[in-house]
Motif scaffolding. Structure first.
Motif, PDB file in Angstrom:
ATOM      1  N   LEU A 151      66.514-141.297  28.200  1.00  0.00           N
ATOM      2  CA  LEU A 151      65.660-140.272  27.604  1.00  0.00           C
ATOM      3  C   LEU A 151      65.025-139.392  28.676  1.00  0.00           C
ATOM      4  O   LEU A 151      64.977-138.164  28.550  1.00  0.00           O
ATOM      5  CB  LEU A 151      64.570-140.928  26.761  1.00  0.00           C
ATOM      6  CG  LEU A 151      65.005-141.592  25.458  1.00  0.00           C
ATOM      7  CD1 LEU A 151      63.880-142.453  24.900  1.00  0.00           C
ATOM      8  CD2 LEU A 151      65.422-140.538  24.437  1.00  0.00           C
ATOM      9  N   GLY A 152      64.535-140.029  29.731  1.00  0.00           N
ATOM     10  CA  GLY A 152      63.866-139.279  30.788  1.00  0.00           C
ATOM     11  C   GLY A 152      64.810-138.357  31.533  1.00  0.00           C
ATOM     12  O   GLY A 152      64.479-137.188  31.800  1.00  0.00           O
ATOM     13  N   ILE A 153      65.993-138.865  31.867  1.00  0.00           N
ATOM     14  CA  ILE A 153      66.971-138.051  32.589  1.00  0.00           C
ATOM     15  C   ILE A 153      67.424-136.860  31.753  1.00  0.00           C
ATOM     16  O   ILE A 153      67.436-135.713  32.216  1.00  0.00           O
ATOM     17  CB  ILE A 153      68.184-138.906  32.991  1.00  0.00           C
ATOM     18  CG1 ILE A 153      67.790-139.902  34.084  1.00  0.00           C
ATOM     19  CG2 ILE A 153      69.339-138.023  33.469  1.00  0.00           C
ATOM     20  CD1 ILE A 153      68.856-140.929  34.392  1.00  0.00           C
ATOM     21  N   SER A 154      67.800-137.127  30.503  1.00  0.00           N
ATOM     22  CA  SER A 154      68.288-136.040  29.650  1.00  0.00           C
ATOM     23  C   SER A 154      67.175-135.043  29.341  1.00  0.00           C
ATOM     24  O   SER A 154      67.407-133.827  29.330  1.00  0.00           O
ATOM     25  CB  SER A 154      68.868-136.602  28.350  1.00  0.00           C
ATOM     26  OG  SER A 154      67.897-137.335  27.624  1.00  0.00           O
ATOM     27  N   ASP A 159      60.544-133.565  23.974  1.00  0.00           N
ATOM     28  CA  ASP A 159      60.395-134.800  23.201  1.00  0.00           C
ATOM     29  C   ASP A 159      61.124-135.965  23.866  1.00  0.00           C
ATOM     30  O   ASP A 159      60.608-137.084  23.910  1.00  0.00           O
ATOM     31  CB  ASP A 159      60.929-134.598  21.779  1.00  0.00           C
ATOM     32  CG  ASP A 159      60.575-135.765  20.861  1.00  0.00           C
ATOM     33  OD1 ASP A 159      59.376-136.013  20.674  1.00  0.00           O
ATOM     34  OD2 ASP A 159      61.497-136.425  20.367  1.00  0.00           O
ATOM     35  N   GLY A 160      62.323-135.705  24.401  1.00  0.00           N
ATOM     36  CA  GLY A 160      63.051-136.767  25.089  1.00  0.00           C
ATOM     37  C   GLY A 160      62.314-137.256  26.318  1.00  0.00           C
ATOM     38  O   GLY A 160      62.174-138.465  26.536  1.00  0.00           O
ATOM     39  N   LEU A 161      61.813-136.313  27.126  1.00  0.00           N
ATOM     40  CA  LEU A 161      61.086-136.693  28.336  1.00  0.00           C
ATOM     41  C   LEU A 161      59.801-137.436  27.998  1.00  0.00           C
ATOM     42  O   LEU A 161      59.481-138.451  28.624  1.00  0.00           O
ATOM     43  CB  LEU A 161      60.764-135.444  29.155  1.00  0.00           C
ATOM     44  CG  LEU A 161      60.001-135.670  30.472  1.00  0.00           C
ATOM     45  CD1 LEU A 161      60.806-136.551  31.417  1.00  0.00           C
ATOM     46  CD2 LEU A 161      59.664-134.334  31.124  1.00  0.00           C
ATOM     47  N   SER A 162      59.074-136.950  27.001  1.00  0.00           N
ATOM     48  CA  SER A 162      57.804-137.594  26.641  1.00  0.00           C
ATOM     49  C   SER A 162      58.025-138.989  26.064  1.00  0.00           C
ATOM     50  O   SER A 162      57.219-139.901  26.292  1.00  0.00           O
ATOM     51  CB  SER A 162      57.029-136.726  25.639  1.00  0.00           C
ATOM     52  OG  SER A 162      57.714-136.632  24.400  1.00  0.00           O
ATOM     53  N   ASP A 163      59.136-139.190  25.354  1.00  0.00           N
ATOM     54  CA  ASP A 163      59.427-140.513  24.787  1.00  0.00           C
ATOM     55  C   ASP A 163      59.597-141.570  25.873  1.00  0.00           C
ATOM     56  O   ASP A 163      59.372-142.761  25.636  1.00  0.00           O
ATOM     57  CB  ASP A 163      60.691-140.465  23.924  1.00  0.00           C
ATOM     58  CG  ASP A 163      60.439-139.865  22.554  1.00  0.00           C
ATOM     59  OD1 ASP A 163      59.285-139.491  22.281  1.00  0.00           O
ATOM     60  OD2 ASP A 163      61.396-139.757  21.767  1.00  0.00           O
ATOM     61  N   ALA A 164      60.022-141.126  27.056  1.00  0.00           N
ATOM     62  CA  ALA A 164      60.222-142.071  28.156  1.00  0.00           C
ATOM     63  C   ALA A 164      58.900-142.597  28.701  1.00  0.00           C
ATOM     64  O   ALA A 164      58.847-143.672  29.304  1.00  0.00           O
ATOM     65  CB  ALA A 164      61.014-141.400  29.279  1.00  0.00           C
ATOM     66  N   PHE A 165      57.818-141.849  28.467  1.00  0.00           N
ATOM     67  CA  PHE A 165      56.513-142.228  29.010  1.00  0.00           C
ATOM     68  C   PHE A 165      55.512-142.643  27.927  1.00  0.00           C
ATOM     69  O   PHE A 165      54.742-143.581  28.116  1.00  0.00           O
ATOM     70  CB  PHE A 165      55.930-141.068  29.825  1.00  0.00           C
ATOM     71  CG  PHE A 165      56.753-140.716  31.025  1.00  0.00           C
ATOM     72  CD1 PHE A 165      56.630-141.441  32.202  1.00  0.00           C
ATOM     73  CD2 PHE A 165      57.668-139.681  30.977  1.00  0.00           C
ATOM     74  CE1 PHE A 165      57.387-141.128  33.324  1.00  0.00           C
ATOM     75  CE2 PHE A 165      58.446-139.355  32.091  1.00  0.00           C
ATOM     76  CZ  PHE A 165      58.301-140.081  33.266  1.00  0.00           C
ATOM     77  N   PHE A 166      55.540-141.927  26.811  1.00  0.00           N
ATOM     78  CA  PHE A 166      54.586-142.194  25.734  1.00  0.00           C
ATOM     79  C   PHE A 166      55.295-142.971  24.636  1.00  0.00           C
ATOM     80  O   PHE A 166      55.922-142.408  23.752  1.00  0.00           O
ATOM     81  CB  PHE A 166      53.999-140.879  25.216  1.00  0.00           C
ATOM     82  CG  PHE A 166      53.407-140.039  26.316  1.00  0.00           C
ATOM     83  CD1 PHE A 166      52.284-140.472  27.000  1.00  0.00           C
ATOM     84  CD2 PHE A 166      53.988-138.824  26.674  1.00  0.00           C
ATOM     85  CE1 PHE A 166      51.740-139.714  28.024  1.00  0.00           C
ATOM     86  CE2 PHE A 166      53.448-138.062  27.689  1.00  0.00           C
ATOM     87  CZ  PHE A 166      52.318-138.503  28.372  1.00  0.00           C
TER      88      PHE A 166
END
Length: 231
Positions: free
Chosen positions: A61-64, A102-109
């Motif tokens: 999720l974070g990479i994409s 949303d993909g990046l935030s899902d990796a952290f939140f």
């Protein structure tokens, strides 16, 4: 590395990132187990605090997400800039979209639990501050994802090398809205996971297509430059 080479590199990396995203939830959804059902449960559950393979899900999720944002702001934005310097709001919305922000935030939140976990009601899953941000990020990204294709289509009509994509991009916008609506309607049913994955795959494919067009355009620029230099 000149700006054209940088754009080509980022475009190629963005295509790879979309494949990482899709492969991530496809593979991890199949092996998650412990009550998780890819057809019924959300992709986000794979990165929840109680997920079995959360680290790998967060990485995909974070990479994409990071690559989609970088592509939107550093490549798509200048590519769709008009001769008088006007930028396309659509490029910014791609950065804020489901594959992007949303993909990046899902990796952290992360969610506090998976829907498959005993006692994991929505109030429990979204009980923490980071799970609340997770939800807010989706509320921002969903409309951005729905509107982006229409603004991109409008701008493509006046940019050389993009005009032929204007119509298909507009059609993709209507299909995206339809899939997002279906995903919402099927929430809480045995089809929830499948409809969400269908929407996610379509939107990721759309980002990959934009990146592919950039690669083709940059390749053409490099070929032209080489021919001119040869003469």
């Amino acid at each position: 590395m000149n700006r054209y080479s940088m754009r080509s590199t980022l475009a190629a990396a963005t295509i790879a990132a979309q494949l990482v995203f899709i492969a991530g939830w496809a593979v991890l959804g199949a092996i998650e187990g412990h009550g998780y059902d890819a057809g019924r449960h959300d992709i986000s559950d794979l990165a929840a605090l109680t997920a079995q393979h959360a680290t790998w899900s967060r990485l995909s999720l974070g990479i994409s997400g990071a690559m989609t944002i970088a592509f939107a702001l550093l490549v798509l934005r200048p590519e769709l800039r008009t001769a008088d310097g006007r930028e396309s709001v659509g490029a910014w919305l791609v950065a804020l979209s489901l594959p992007g922000w949303d993909g990046l935030s899902d990796a952290f939140f992360r969610l506090d639990c998976r829907a498959a976990d005993a006692g994991c009601t929505p109030s429990v899953a979204f009980g923490s501050w980071h799970a609340t941000i997770h939800l807010v990020s989706f509320v921002i990204a969903a409309p951005a994802t729905a509107v982006a294709p229409f603004l991109l289509s409008r701008r493509m009509r006046v940019i050389d090398g993009w005009r032929d994509l204007a119509g298909p991009t507009r059609i993709a916008g209507f299909v995206t809205i339809a899939l997002l609506v279906v995903s919402g309607v099927t929430s809480g049913t045995a089809l929830q996971g499948w409809t969400q994955r269908g929407a996610a795959a379509l939107v990721a494919a759309g980002v990959a297509l934009l990146a592919w067009r950039v690669l083709r355009l940059r390749s053409g620029v490099l070929r032209t430059a080489t021919l001119v230099a040869g003469h």
